[in-house]
Enzyme design. Structure first.
Site, mmCIF file in Angstrom:
data_model
loop_
_atom_site.group_PDB
_atom_site.id
_atom_site.type_symbol
_atom_site.label_atom_id
_atom_site.label_comp_id
_atom_site.label_asym_id
_atom_site.label_seq_id
_atom_site.Cartn_x
_atom_site.Cartn_y
_atom_site.Cartn_z
ATOM 1 N N CYS A 111 0.847 -1.315 -0.063
ATOM 2 C CA CYS A 111 0.012 0.035 0.095
ATOM 3 C C CYS A 111 0.869 1.304 -0.078
ATOM 4 O O CYS A 111 0.308 2.226 -0.202
ATOM 5 C CB CYS A 111 -0.944 0.062 1.167
ATOM 6 S SG CYS A 111 -2.107 -1.506 1.132
ATOM 7 N N HIS A 247 -3.211 7.098 2.070
ATOM 8 C CA HIS A 247 -3.673 5.675 1.625
ATOM 9 C C HIS A 247 -5.028 5.527 2.291
ATOM 10 O O HIS A 247 -5.399 5.846 3.427
ATOM 11 C CB HIS A 247 -2.667 4.668 1.981
ATOM 12 C CG HIS A 247 -3.232 3.234 1.913
ATOM 13 N ND1 HIS A 247 -3.797 2.883 0.853
ATOM 14 C CD2 HIS A 247 -3.221 2.231 2.666
ATOM 15 C CE1 HIS A 247 -4.026 1.618 0.874
ATOM 16 N NE2 HIS A 247 -3.890 1.101 2.110
ATOM 17 N N ASN A 277 -10.261 -0.597 0.095
ATOM 18 C CA ASN A 277 -8.685 -0.551 0.238
ATOM 19 C C ASN A 277 -8.075 -0.898 -0.798
ATOM 20 O O ASN A 277 -7.978 -2.237 -1.285
ATOM 21 C CB ASN A 277 -7.707 -1.081 1.496
ATOM 22 C CG ASN A 277 -6.395 -1.008 1.526
ATOM 23 O OD1 ASN A 277 -5.775 -0.728 0.549
ATOM 24 N ND2 ASN A 277 -5.939 -1.338 2.523
HETATM 25 N N1 ACO Z 1 -17.875 -8.685 10.224
HETATM 26 C C1 ACO Z 1 -18.437 -8.771 11.531
HETATM 27 N N2 ACO Z 1 -17.415 -8.910 12.427
HETATM 28 C C2 ACO Z 1 -16.145 -9.178 12.269
HETATM 29 C C3 ACO Z 1 -15.625 -8.912 10.816
HETATM 30 C C4 ACO Z 1 -16.617 -8.660 10.136
HETATM 31 N N3 ACO Z 1 -16.264 -8.384 8.796
HETATM 32 N N4 ACO Z 1 -14.226 -8.968 10.828
HETATM 33 C C5 ACO Z 1 -14.035 -9.328 12.214
HETATM 34 N N5 ACO Z 1 -14.996 -9.202 13.041
HETATM 35 C C6 ACO Z 1 -15.229 -9.532 14.220
HETATM 36 C C7 ACO Z 1 -14.009 -10.359 15.088
HETATM 37 O O1 ACO Z 1 -14.128 -11.604 14.653
HETATM 38 C C8 ACO Z 1 -13.993 -10.250 16.484
HETATM 39 O O2 ACO Z 1 -15.153 -10.785 17.088
HETATM 40 P P1 ACO Z 1 -14.766 -11.202 18.745
HETATM 41 O O3 ACO Z 1 -14.745 -9.978 19.272
HETATM 42 O O4 ACO Z 1 -16.075 -12.226 18.746
HETATM 43 O O5 ACO Z 1 -13.670 -12.084 18.396
HETATM 44 C C9 ACO Z 1 -14.672 -8.634 16.363
HETATM 45 O O6 ACO Z 1 -15.145 -8.353 15.207
HETATM 46 C C10 ACO Z 1 -13.828 -7.465 16.532
HETATM 47 O O7 ACO Z 1 -12.519 -7.773 15.836
HETATM 48 P P2 ACO Z 1 -11.264 -6.962 15.529
HETATM 49 O O8 ACO Z 1 -10.130 -7.456 14.817
HETATM 50 O O9 ACO Z 1 -10.637 -6.757 16.926
HETATM 51 O O10 ACO Z 1 -11.773 -5.532 15.006
HETATM 52 P P3 ACO Z 1 -11.309 -4.107 14.820
HETATM 53 O O11 ACO Z 1 -11.884 -3.180 15.564
HETATM 54 O O12 ACO Z 1 -9.781 -4.221 15.253
HETATM 55 O O13 ACO Z 1 -11.166 -3.958 13.310
HETATM 56 C C11 ACO Z 1 -10.430 -3.983 11.286
HETATM 57 C C12 ACO Z 1 -10.755 -4.851 12.277
HETATM 58 C C13 ACO Z 1 -11.057 -3.125 10.592
HETATM 59 C C14 ACO Z 1 -9.419 -5.053 10.481
HETATM 60 C C15 ACO Z 1 -9.050 -2.832 11.805
HETATM 61 O O14 ACO Z 1 -8.190 -3.586 12.867
HETATM 62 C C16 ACO Z 1 -8.209 -2.324 10.696
HETATM 63 O O15 ACO Z 1 -8.727 -1.521 10.084
HETATM 64 N N6 ACO Z 1 -7.160 -2.330 10.846
HETATM 65 C C17 ACO Z 1 -6.006 -2.067 9.858
HETATM 66 C C18 ACO Z 1 -6.137 -2.850 8.604
HETATM 67 C C19 ACO Z 1 -5.513 -2.214 7.351
HETATM 68 O O16 ACO Z 1 -5.502 -1.050 7.073
HETATM 69 N N7 ACO Z 1 -4.955 -3.181 6.618
HETATM 70 C C20 ACO Z 1 -4.159 -2.665 5.180
HETATM 71 C C21 ACO Z 1 -3.086 -2.534 5.304
HETATM 72 S S1 ACO Z 1 -2.423 -1.999 3.815
HETATM 73 C C22 ACO Z 1 -1.617 -3.196 3.105
HETATM 74 O O17 ACO Z 1 -0.262 -3.268 2.909
HETATM 75 C C23 ACO Z 1 -2.474 -4.043 2.262
#
Ligand code: ACO
Length: 320
Positions: A111, A247, A277
């Site tokens: 990214c 990004h 993304n």
């Molecule tokens: N729908 C519903 N529930 C979900 C989903 C979904 N799509 N995905 C995860 N959950 C659940 C999980 O299982 C978890 O459940 P639990 O509490 O029962 O275990 C709960 O939601 C919370 O999960 P978290 O992972 O703690 O959620 P968080 O608030 O951290 O959000 C997210 C997750 C959106 C992925 C966030 O961490 C994020 O945006 N991180 C950055 C990711 C990113 O930008 N990646 C790209 C990098 S760039 C590159 O190089 C490609």
């Protein structure tokens, strides 16, 4: 002498996948995706390819720059999802543009790829190695995602953005780029097939795997840090920047960066609601949308910043 972006273009696939449509495939909901990420839908390739989208975006960027394809002497495509391992995507774009003289290669910094590629283009121009450059970010992220994994499949989308960069007296001002390979496990895609010399074995995890919270924590800390560094090294105040073009990974990351920099959210344009993304393509797609809407005015100071797998990061200060 420096380099300047003089044209922009973008191309996204026709197919739109809404959050509601995704919630029929995995256990998720529009409410969860929107509240955690800001994403409403994403484009997903069907017939389109990474090189075709790159070509279409490049064609539009050339028209906007008023430059002929044959005059381009360097094509660089930032991508981690090329159609083929070789030939590289940039040579495919060259072929489609019927260009004969460009040096062509791809760059993989996930990214952060577009910021890295812009820096390489600038360095080539300043070193006298190139004069008219196509800098493209193009991705088919949908091909490296496990559509059964709700933790990742809701986040990504496909598309391409392109810019034409030429030598000029003003434009590119300063950049900070960096990498930390020791944190590579935070987001990884181990997609290549195994060595057939030892017999074919299915990869256990051929798709993107991510520790979302680690990536989130890294982004909200590193991005304000490098933007502050770029500004301090050029003696420019945060409020003197017209646009912070980040990004497009997650609205909450962008909100947090704005808060840490004490800059109002109005200066952080976003389009992730529509595309998700798109990795290396997200910044040039957004740049082109802003350019088409007339939001980018000559003389405005702009920061662009990318972050992603590697881990990698970069922030560039430029004058439009
Ligand atoms: N729908 C519903 N529930 C979900 C989903 C979904 N799509 N995905 C995860 N959950 C659940 C999980 O299982 C978890 O459940 P639990 O509490 O029962 O275990 C709960 O939601 C919370 O999960 P978290 O992972 O703690 O959620 P968080 O608030 O951290 O959000 C997210 C997750 C959106 C992925 C966030 O961490 C994020 O945006 N991180 C950055 C990711 C990113 O930008 N990646 C790209 C990098 S760039 C590159 O190089 C490609």
């Amino acid at each position: 002498m420096t380099s300047r972006i003089i044209g922009t273009g973008h191309c996204v696939p026709d197919t739109v996948i809404t959050n509601d449509a995704l919630s029929k495939v995995v256990d998720t909901s529009d409410e969860w995706i929107r509240s955690r990420t800001g994403i409403g839908c994403r484009r997903v390739v069907k017939e389109e390819t990474t090189s075709y989208m790159a070509y279409m975006a490049a064609k539009k960027a050339l028209i906007s720059a008023n430059i002929e394809a044959e005059d381009i002497d360097f094509i660089i495509v930032a991508t981690s999802t090329p159609d083929t391992i070789f030939p590289n995507t940039a040579t495919c774009v060259q072929k489609l543009l019927n260009n004969k003289k460009a040096v062509c290669f791809d760059l993989n910094a996930a990214c952060s790829g577009f910021v890295y590629a812009l820096n390489v283009a600038h360095s080539h121009i300043v070193a006298g190695l190139a004069k008219k450059v196509l800098v493209i970010g193009s991705e088919s992220m949908s091909k490296v995602i496990d559509w059964k994994d709700r933790g990742t499949c809701v986040l990504f989308g496909d598309g391409a953005g392109a810019t034409v960069v030429v030598e000029d007296n003003s434009g590119f001002l300063h950049t900070v780029v960096g990498s930390d390979g020791s944190k590579g496990d935070a987001i990884i895609c181990d997609g290549h097939s195994s060595n057939s010399f030892y017999g074919h074995k299915e990869k256990e995890h051929p798709f993107t795997q991510m520790n979302g919270q680690d990536v989130f924590t890294f982004a909200v800390k590193k991005v304000p840090e490098i933007i502050t560094q770029v500004l301090q090294e050029k003696n420019i105040n945060a409020e003197d920047i017209h646009w912070y073009i980040l990004h497009q990974a997650n609205e909450r990351i962008i909100n947090s960066v704005a808060k840490r920099l004490k800059v109002p959210m109005e200066k952080f344009p976003m389009n992730l609601e529509h595309y998700g993304n798109t990795s290396a393509a997200s910044i040039p797609i957004l740049l082109d949308e802003m350019n088409q809407k007339g939001m980018l005015k000559k003389g405005q100071k702009i920061i662009i910043s990318g972050f992603g797998a590697g881990l990698t990061w970069g922030a560039t200060l430029l004058t439009w």
